[in-house]
Write a protein that holds these residues in place. Sequence first.
Motif, mmCIF file in Angstrom:
data_model
loop_
_atom_site.group_PDB
_atom_site.id
_atom_site.type_symbol
_atom_site.label_atom_id
_atom_site.label_comp_id
_atom_site.label_asym_id
_atom_site.label_seq_id
_atom_site.Cartn_x
_atom_site.Cartn_y
_atom_site.Cartn_z
ATOM 1 N N GLY A 4 50.914 50.641 35.802
ATOM 2 C CA GLY A 4 50.792 50.565 37.244
ATOM 3 C C GLY A 4 50.788 49.106 37.658
ATOM 4 O O GLY A 4 50.193 48.262 36.979
ATOM 5 N N LEU A 5 51.458 48.788 38.742
ATOM 6 C CA LEU A 5 51.492 47.431 39.274
ATOM 7 C C LEU A 5 50.311 47.251 40.212
ATOM 8 O O LEU A 5 50.245 47.887 41.267
ATOM 9 C CB LEU A 5 52.812 47.188 40.017
ATOM 10 N N GLN A 6 49.370 46.403 39.824
ATOM 11 C CA GLN A 6 48.187 46.137 40.641
ATOM 12 C C GLN A 6 48.444 44.904 41.499
ATOM 13 O O GLN A 6 48.452 43.780 41.010
ATOM 14 C CB GLN A 6 46.959 45.926 39.745
ATOM 15 N N LEU A 7 48.684 45.128 42.798
ATOM 16 C CA LEU A 7 48.928 44.017 43.711
ATOM 17 C C LEU A 7 47.636 43.390 44.227
ATOM 18 O O LEU A 7 47.631 42.252 44.684
ATOM 19 C CB LEU A 7 49.769 44.495 44.906
ATOM 20 N N GLY A 8 46.539 44.152 44.187
ATOM 21 C CA GLY A 8 45.250 43.619 44.615
ATOM 22 C C GLY A 8 45.188 43.395 46.112
ATOM 23 O O GLY A 8 45.891 44.014 46.905
ATOM 24 N N TYR A 9 44.305 42.476 46.509
ATOM 25 C CA TYR A 9 44.189 42.106 47.922
ATOM 26 C C TYR A 9 44.681 40.684 48.097
ATOM 27 O O TYR A 9 44.818 39.921 47.145
ATOM 28 C CB TYR A 9 42.751 42.260 48.433
ATOM 29 N N SER A 32 53.365 53.542 38.914
ATOM 30 C CA SER A 32 52.637 53.462 40.175
ATOM 31 C C SER A 32 52.473 52.019 40.625
ATOM 32 O O SER A 32 52.678 51.071 39.855
ATOM 33 C CB SER A 32 51.257 54.115 40.016
ATOM 34 N N VAL A 33 52.104 51.865 41.899
ATOM 35 C CA VAL A 33 51.748 50.569 42.464
ATOM 36 C C VAL A 33 50.443 50.758 43.232
ATOM 37 O O VAL A 33 50.245 51.781 43.890
ATOM 38 C CB VAL A 33 52.866 50.017 43.378
ATOM 39 N N TYR A 34 49.553 49.775 43.113
ATOM 40 C CA TYR A 34 48.232 49.867 43.722
ATOM 41 C C TYR A 34 47.943 48.632 44.572
ATOM 42 O O TYR A 34 48.326 47.513 44.213
ATOM 43 C CB TYR A 34 47.145 49.963 42.651
ATOM 44 N N THR A 35 47.247 48.854 45.683
ATOM 45 C CA THR A 35 46.733 47.759 46.506
ATOM 46 C C THR A 35 45.218 47.868 46.593
ATOM 47 O O THR A 35 44.637 48.915 46.289
ATOM 48 C CB THR A 35 47.323 47.808 47.919
ATOM 49 N N ALA A 36 44.580 46.793 47.025
ATOM 50 C CA ALA A 36 43.123 46.761 47.103
ATOM 51 C C ALA A 36 42.702 46.118 48.420
ATOM 52 O O ALA A 36 43.533 45.664 49.212
ATOM 53 C CB ALA A 36 42.552 45.981 45.919
ATOM 54 N N GLU A 37 41.394 46.087 48.661
ATOM 55 C CA GLU A 37 40.857 45.408 49.832
ATOM 56 C C GLU A 37 39.471 44.862 49.515
ATOM 57 O O GLU A 37 38.745 45.407 48.678
ATOM 58 C CB GLU A 37 40.807 46.343 51.051
ATOM 59 N N ALA A 38 39.144 43.742 50.167
ATOM 60 C CA ALA A 38 37.813 43.152 50.035
ATOM 61 C C ALA A 38 37.273 42.933 51.448
ATOM 62 O O ALA A 38 36.759 43.854 52.070
ATOM 63 C CB ALA A 38 37.870 41.845 49.248
ATOM 64 N N TRP A 39 37.433 41.724 51.979
ATOM 65 C CA TRP A 39 37.079 41.486 53.380
ATOM 66 C C TRP A 39 38.138 40.591 54.020
ATOM 67 O O TRP A 39 37.871 39.622 54.704
ATOM 68 C CB TRP A 39 35.674 40.882 53.521
ATOM 69 N N GLY A 40 39.406 40.980 53.778
ATOM 70 C CA GLY A 40 40.531 40.254 54.345
ATOM 71 C C GLY A 40 41.641 41.219 54.678
ATOM 72 O O GLY A 40 41.599 41.905 55.688
ATOM 73 N N GLU A 55 61.176 55.103 45.918
ATOM 74 C CA GLU A 55 61.438 56.545 45.945
ATOM 75 C C GLU A 55 60.638 57.303 44.898
ATOM 76 O O GLU A 55 60.448 58.515 45.022
ATOM 77 C CB GLU A 55 62.926 56.812 45.708
ATOM 78 N N ARG A 56 60.181 56.611 43.872
ATOM 79 C CA ARG A 56 59.573 57.293 42.726
ATOM 80 C C ARG A 56 58.138 56.866 42.451
ATOM 81 O O ARG A 56 57.308 57.681 42.033
ATOM 82 C CB ARG A 56 60.436 57.019 41.480
ATOM 83 N N LEU A 57 57.805 55.604 42.631
ATOM 84 C CA LEU A 57 56.481 55.101 42.295
ATOM 85 C C LEU A 57 55.377 55.845 43.041
ATOM 86 O O LEU A 57 55.483 56.094 44.249
ATOM 87 C CB LEU A 57 56.376 53.613 42.662
ATOM 88 N N ARG A 58 54.324 56.210 42.320
ATOM 89 C CA ARG A 58 53.135 56.706 42.993
ATOM 90 C C ARG A 58 52.457 55.539 43.710
ATOM 91 O O ARG A 58 52.464 54.403 43.218
ATOM 92 C CB ARG A 58 52.181 57.359 41.998
ATOM 93 N N LEU A 59 51.841 55.819 44.861
ATOM 94 C CA LEU A 59 51.266 54.786 45.713
ATOM 95 C C LEU A 59 49.751 54.956 45.752
ATOM 96 O O LEU A 59 49.235 55.903 46.355
ATOM 97 C CB LEU A 59 51.846 54.886 47.134
ATOM 98 N N GLY A 60 49.036 54.049 45.079
ATOM 99 C CA GLY A 60 47.598 54.185 44.950
ATOM 100 C C GLY A 60 46.831 53.040 45.569
ATOM 101 O O GLY A 60 47.363 51.953 45.818
ATOM 102 N N VAL A 328 48.421 46.454 35.706
ATOM 103 C CA VAL A 328 48.717 45.076 35.319
ATOM 104 C C VAL A 328 49.171 44.284 36.547
ATOM 105 O O VAL A 328 49.640 44.843 37.535
ATOM 106 C CB VAL A 328 49.795 45.027 34.225
ATOM 107 N N SER A 329 49.056 42.963 36.454
ATOM 108 C CA SER A 329 49.381 42.088 37.585
ATOM 109 C C SER A 329 50.340 40.979 37.168
ATOM 110 O O SER A 329 49.979 39.790 37.166
ATOM 111 C CB SER A 329 48.095 41.497 38.167
ATOM 112 N N PRO A 330 51.569 41.329 36.805
ATOM 113 C CA PRO A 330 52.556 40.301 36.462
ATOM 114 C C PRO A 330 52.886 39.449 37.680
ATOM 115 O O PRO A 330 52.894 39.934 38.818
ATOM 116 C CB PRO A 330 53.771 41.115 36.003
ATOM 117 N N GLY A 331 53.186 38.183 37.426
ATOM 118 C CA GLY A 331 53.437 37.268 38.525
ATOM 119 C C GLY A 331 54.891 37.107 38.895
ATOM 120 O O GLY A 331 55.207 36.448 39.896
ATOM 121 N N SER A 332 55.797 37.674 38.108
ATOM 122 C CA SER A 332 57.219 37.502 38.363
ATOM 123 C C SER A 332 57.978 38.756 37.964
ATOM 124 O O SER A 332 57.467 39.609 37.222
ATOM 125 C CB SER A 332 57.766 36.314 37.570
ATOM 126 N N VAL A 333 59.211 38.846 38.452
ATOM 127 C CA VAL A 333 60.067 39.968 38.085
ATOM 128 C C VAL A 333 60.302 39.994 36.576
ATOM 129 O O VAL A 333 60.285 41.059 35.946
ATOM 130 C CB VAL A 333 61.413 39.874 38.843
#
Length: 344
Positions: A4-9, A32-40, A55-60, A328-333
Amino acid sequence: MKLGLQLGYWGAQPPANHRELVAAAERSGFDSVYTAEAWGSDAYTPLAWYGSDTERLRLGTSVLQLSARTPTACAMAALTLDHLSGCRHIVGLGVSGPQVVEGWYGQKFPKPLARTREYIDIMRQVWAREAPVTSAGPHYPLPLDGDGATGLGKALKPIVHPLRNDIPIFLGAEGPKNIALAAEIADGWLPLFFTPRLADQYNGWLDEGFARAGARNTRETFEIAAVAQIVLTDDRDAAYAAIKPFLALYMGGMGSEDTNFHAEVYRRMGYSDVVDEVTALFRSDRKEEAAAIIPDAVVADSAIVGDEAHVREQIGVWEAAGVTTMLVSPGSVAEVERLASLIQ
């Protein structure tokens, strides 16, 4: 094993390359791809924005903060995104801590386990759409009545018919009771600082939840999507040095000095002395020193740093420990593509 791609906040500014990373994850076979939130930045807006290109990735979400939305508001956002994505949404929830809940959202923090249970029950009522949504409370009474209320509240069903009444819910949980609760009432667990070394301990807490009457899943149907810092490198020293400031922040700077749930994770891992030293330095505004004193072994306990052979081996270790998805949080393609090649 899935990735899963963790994009974070976001930090001070929106990241410039997240759209490219998401596209690469879709092409490379990520789950999957995931986003997060803190206070921003919030979690839902970028998830919908970037998810619209897929079209395919689960969105978490890893994770939404319970106190940021009422349970019906969260259920509305979830069913909306689930419609727009064609049933690809995963709702990742977490209680955060009292510093954020009471300081940022102006909500009360006590009884986090009971609040979580009630919150999820209301969300599932919304998605089931079998009857008007009601809750006896005490945390989220619906309709609201009593002191300060007009008494005119009406129990309602959602106007929109959800595509699914079983949108997956994962819980971000760090303590034993919360992990057991995840196994009982949720569809997955989102650990932040996971170490395969403590797999037996985690399994004991999970088994407690699976054994409860009415448990929603079994171990075979339950997902564990663990945040995994994976660094492909021949220079482990440099990679460890880059990770340590992040650990110092979570170990010594999150929450309050007396109430830091991330610090408690590291205490359970056996690093109480390190936590005490890091906390004292970090809260004395000696952040660089706080990071520097963290031993390499502490980093290695919950991160995978090394060449391809080492990373492949450790992915197998994490899988054997019960992890079904590594966030995981890779920084580049190029990093996205390289990581994907390791599990194919």
